[in-house]
Design a protein around this motif. Sequence first.
Motif, PDB file in Angstrom:
ATOM      1  N   GLU A   4       0.909  -1.261  -0.063  1.00 15.11           N
ATOM      2  CA  GLU A   4      -0.024   0.038  -0.134  1.00 15.11           C
ATOM      3  C   GLU A   4       0.891   1.198   0.007  1.00 15.11           C
ATOM      4  O   GLU A   4       1.783   1.262   0.713  1.00 15.11           O
ATOM      5  N   PHE A   5       0.625   2.151  -0.748  1.00 14.52           N
ATOM      6  CA  PHE A   5       1.065   3.292  -0.701  1.00 14.52           C
ATOM      7  C   PHE A   5       0.215   4.534  -0.519  1.00 14.52           C
ATOM      8  O   PHE A   5      -0.790   4.647  -1.171  1.00 14.52           O
ATOM      9  N   GLY A   6       0.422   5.506   0.392  1.00 14.12           N
ATOM     10  CA  GLY A   6      -0.157   6.388   0.591  1.00 14.12           C
ATOM     11  C   GLY A   6       0.175   7.289   1.771  1.00 14.12           C
ATOM     12  O   GLY A   6       1.232   6.763   2.568  1.00 14.12           O
ATOM     13  N   ASN A   7      -0.648   8.623   2.154  1.00 11.54           N
ATOM     14  CA  ASN A   7       0.165   9.168   3.459  1.00 11.54           C
ATOM     15  C   ASN A   7      -0.149   8.471   4.527  1.00 11.54           C
ATOM     16  O   ASN A   7      -1.167   7.670   4.527  1.00 11.54           O
ATOM     17  N   LEU A  67      -6.989   9.200   3.824  1.00 12.30           N
ATOM     18  CA  LEU A  67      -7.982   8.223   3.703  1.00 12.30           C
ATOM     19  C   LEU A  67      -7.862   7.114   2.529  1.00 12.30           C
ATOM     20  O   LEU A  67      -8.373   6.115   2.297  1.00 12.30           O
ATOM     21  N   PHE A  68      -6.896   7.639   1.594  1.00 13.38           N
ATOM     22  CA  PHE A  68      -6.862   7.330   0.440  1.00 13.38           C
ATOM     23  C   PHE A  68      -5.355   6.593   0.129  1.00 13.38           C
ATOM     24  O   PHE A  68      -4.615   7.034   0.577  1.00 13.38           O
ATOM     25  N   PHE A 104      -3.295  16.551  -9.356  1.00 14.16           N
ATOM     26  CA  PHE A 104      -3.245  14.947  -8.783  1.00 14.16           C
ATOM     27  C   PHE A 104      -1.943  14.577  -8.749  1.00 14.16           C
ATOM     28  O   PHE A 104      -0.933  14.952  -9.562  1.00 14.16           O
ATOM     29  N   ALA A 105      -1.219  13.940  -7.665  1.00 14.86           N
ATOM     30  CA  ALA A 105       0.015  13.675  -7.405  1.00 14.86           C
ATOM     31  C   ALA A 105       0.237  12.646  -8.582  1.00 14.86           C
ATOM     32  O   ALA A 105       1.448  12.660  -9.285  1.00 14.86           O
ATOM     33  N   VAL A 106      -0.704  11.668  -8.776  1.00 11.33           N
ATOM     34  CA  VAL A 106      -0.248  10.628  -9.952  1.00 11.33           C
ATOM     35  C   VAL A 106      -1.691  10.402 -10.499  1.00 11.33           C
ATOM     36  O   VAL A 106      -2.566  10.287  -9.924  1.00 11.33           O
ATOM     37  N   VAL A 107      -1.326  10.403 -11.926  1.00 13.05           N
ATOM     38  CA  VAL A 107      -2.577  10.122 -12.794  1.00 13.05           C
ATOM     39  C   VAL A 107      -1.982   8.693 -13.566  1.00 13.05           C
ATOM     40  O   VAL A 107      -0.893   8.735 -14.076  1.00 13.05           O
ATOM     41  N   PHE A 108      -2.820   7.483 -13.332  1.00 15.47           N
ATOM     42  CA  PHE A 108      -2.481   6.288 -13.886  1.00 15.47           C
ATOM     43  C   PHE A 108      -3.261   5.977 -14.995  1.00 15.47           C
ATOM     44  O   PHE A 108      -4.598   6.331 -15.043  1.00 15.47           O
ATOM     45  N   PHE A 117      -4.621   9.708  -8.051  1.00 15.51           N
ATOM     46  CA  PHE A 117      -4.475   9.514  -6.762  1.00 15.51           C
ATOM     47  C   PHE A 117      -3.761  10.940  -6.233  1.00 15.51           C
ATOM     48  O   PHE A 117      -2.833  11.293  -6.901  1.00 15.51           O
ATOM     49  N   PHE A 118      -4.577  11.722  -5.291  1.00 16.03           N
ATOM     50  CA  PHE A 118      -4.017  12.930  -5.281  1.00 16.03           C
ATOM     51  C   PHE A 118      -3.627  13.289  -3.603  1.00 16.03           C
ATOM     52  O   PHE A 118      -4.019  12.454  -2.973  1.00 16.03           O
TER      53      PHE A 118
END
Length: 144
Positions: A4-7, A67-68, A104-108, A117-118
């Motif tokens: 898992e990757f996220g804050n 949360l994401f 957004f930090a990353v757009v796949f 994924f922001f």
Amino acid sequence: MATEFGNRLGHLRRASIMGAILATAIAIVFMSVAYAHGNLSRSWVSSILLALFIGCILPLVAFLTCLFSIRLDQERVTHVFCGRFVLSQQPLSELESIEVGGPFAVVFRFSRGTIRFFGAHMRVVQSLCERILELRPDLADAHE
């Protein structure tokens, strides 16, 4: 095995500390201005409440980004809410490009959709991209 990757809560703690510092600085500025204009006795409560409100915005935004997350395994890229609820899921084999930056930090970008994924910390984004390039080395060749 999925990663898992996220804050995380550490990011939230740092944002809370920065929010407290920001609120203190704003309160000092507000009090100084009120004192200079001679109406400190009337406006100090509203000045402190406004400063606290402004200082709470940063931790609130950081909390929302906690949360994401993105769950990455050998076969899929999954956008997850609260570590439990799947928002969207795409096969890793259909990943066409990764865009970093912007709102957004990353757009796949996949052949059949997009995952946005922001708000992730840039170190998290970097480790996510490195892991994807380990699983899909052909993506690095396509972007060089």
